[in-house]
Write a protein that holds these residues in place. Sequence first.
Motif, PDB file in Angstrom:
ATOM      1  N   VAL A 102       0.841  -1.194   0.000  1.00 29.30           N
ATOM      2  CA  VAL A 102       0.000   0.000   0.000  1.00 29.30           C
ATOM      3  C   VAL A 102       0.880   1.250   0.000  1.00 29.30           C
ATOM      4  CG1 VAL A 102      -1.776   1.263   1.285  1.00 29.30           C
ATOM      5  CG2 VAL A 102      -1.805  -1.233   1.255  1.00 29.30           C
ATOM      6  N   VAL A 103       0.524   2.191  -0.874  1.00 27.94           N
ATOM      7  CA  VAL A 103       1.210   3.482  -0.928  1.00 27.94           C
ATOM      8  C   VAL A 103       0.143   4.564  -0.767  1.00 27.94           C
ATOM      9  CG1 VAL A 103       2.609   5.046  -2.325  1.00 27.94           C
ATOM     10  CG2 VAL A 103       3.005   2.575  -2.445  1.00 27.94           C
ATOM     11  N   LEU A 104       0.377   5.459   0.187  1.00 27.90           N
ATOM     12  CA  LEU A 104      -0.556   6.564   0.440  1.00 27.90           C
ATOM     13  C   LEU A 104      -0.066   7.815  -0.270  1.00 27.90           C
ATOM     14  CD1 LEU A 104      -0.907   6.183   4.321  1.00 27.90           C
ATOM     15  CD2 LEU A 104      -2.244   5.045   2.542  1.00 27.90           C
ATOM     16  N   ALA A 105      -0.987   8.552  -0.890  1.00 29.74           N
ATOM     17  CA  ALA A 105      -0.663   9.856  -1.482  1.00 29.74           C
ATOM     18  C   ALA A 105      -1.290  10.921  -0.588  1.00 29.74           C
ATOM     19  CB  ALA A 105      -1.196   9.965  -2.903  1.00 29.74           C
ATOM     20  N   VAL A 106      -0.437  11.757  -0.015  1.00 29.40           N
ATOM     21  CA  VAL A 106      -0.877  12.797   0.919  1.00 29.40           C
ATOM     22  C   VAL A 106      -0.322  14.146   0.457  1.00 29.40           C
ATOM     23  CG1 VAL A 106      -1.021  11.184   2.861  1.00 29.40           C
ATOM     24  CG2 VAL A 106       1.095  12.424   2.444  1.00 29.40           C
ATOM     25  N   PRO A 107      -0.919  15.252   0.906  1.00 24.62           N
ATOM     26  CA  PRO A 107      -0.347  16.563   0.551  1.00 24.62           C
ATOM     27  C   PRO A 107       1.110  16.651   0.985  1.00 24.62           C
ATOM     28  CG  PRO A 107      -2.526  16.841   1.493  1.00 24.62           C
ATOM     29  CD  PRO A 107      -2.159  15.398   1.672  1.00 24.62           C
ATOM     30  N   ALA A 108       1.909  17.331   0.172  1.00 31.30           N
ATOM     31  CA  ALA A 108       3.351  17.462   0.440  1.00 31.30           C
ATOM     32  C   ALA A 108       3.578  18.450   1.577  1.00 31.30           C
ATOM     33  CB  ALA A 108       4.082  17.902  -0.825  1.00 31.30           C
ATOM     34  N   ASP A 109       3.250  18.010   2.780  1.00 31.53           N
ATOM     35  CA  ASP A 109       3.381  18.811   3.993  1.00 31.53           C
ATOM     36  C   ASP A 109       4.286  18.033   4.946  1.00 31.53           C
ATOM     37  OD1 ASP A 109       3.064  20.311   6.307  1.00 31.53           O
ATOM     38  OD2 ASP A 109       0.976  19.736   6.630  1.00 31.53           O
ATOM     39  N   GLU A 110       5.386  18.644   5.332  1.00 29.10           N
ATOM     40  CA  GLU A 110       6.366  17.946   6.174  1.00 29.10           C
ATOM     41  C   GLU A 110       5.762  17.483   7.503  1.00 29.10           C
ATOM     42  OE1 GLU A 110       9.440  16.766   5.548  1.00 29.10           O
ATOM     43  OE2 GLU A 110       8.969  17.383   3.508  1.00 29.10           O
ATOM     44  N   LYS A 111       4.920  18.290   8.096  1.00 24.22           N
ATOM     45  CA  LYS A 111       4.299  17.931   9.379  1.00 24.22           C
ATOM     46  C   LYS A 111       3.435  16.675   9.209  1.00 24.22           C
ATOM     47  CE  LYS A 111       1.286  19.815  12.947  1.00 24.22           C
ATOM     48  NZ  LYS A 111       0.416  20.916  13.347  1.00 24.22           N
ATOM     49  N   LEU A 112       2.653  16.640   8.130  1.00 19.41           N
ATOM     50  CA  LEU A 112       1.794  15.485   7.867  1.00 19.41           C
ATOM     51  C   LEU A 112       2.636  14.252   7.548  1.00 19.41           C
ATOM     52  CD1 LEU A 112      -0.978  14.224   7.483  1.00 19.41           C
ATOM     53  CD2 LEU A 112      -0.987  15.131   5.148  1.00 19.41           C
ATOM     54  N   ALA A 113       3.693  14.427   6.782  1.00 24.15           N
ATOM     55  CA  ALA A 113       4.568  13.300   6.439  1.00 24.15           C
ATOM     56  C   ALA A 113       5.181  12.695   7.701  1.00 24.15           C
ATOM     57  CB  ALA A 113       5.652  13.750   5.471  1.00 24.15           C
TER      58      ALA A 113
END
Length: 148
Positions: A74-85
């Motif tokens: 599984v690969v998740l695509a999330v907004p490119a936000d360092e805090k979220l990453a």
Amino acid sequence: MAEKGKKSKLVLILLLLLVLAGVSGGGIFLGVKLAGGKKPAQPPPPPPLKTVSLDSIVVNLADGDTNHYLRVTVVLAVPADEKLAKEIEGKKFELRDLIIQLLRHKTFAEVMKPDYPTKLKEELKQKINAYLGGDKVKEIYFTEYLAQ
């Protein structure tokens, strides 16, 4: 008299051309005026996404009479936000456990249906977003999907 007829025809043609030019110019003016003199608004581009792999997951399926398993990556695509990453990196084990618990209740017949991977992506996205609190995961990708 013939000359007078030619002049009146010429005047009539000029008047017609002026009327046509006025109508065309008015149409263009009204078109610009109605549009507010602006181009139609373009939707903003979607925010850039970053992918986070949850690595390969292998589970026994819920078929009691036979041994079947499912292996997915599984690969998740999330907004490119360092805090979220960082948040997702810190919760990788919990997210993998959530996926394992969900998949263990599936049967071999269910996971082998042609449209099931698409349905599973949506189900995983809802569960993961509920766990993370919000609409943080935008897409889910499978880089591996093997049932046996």
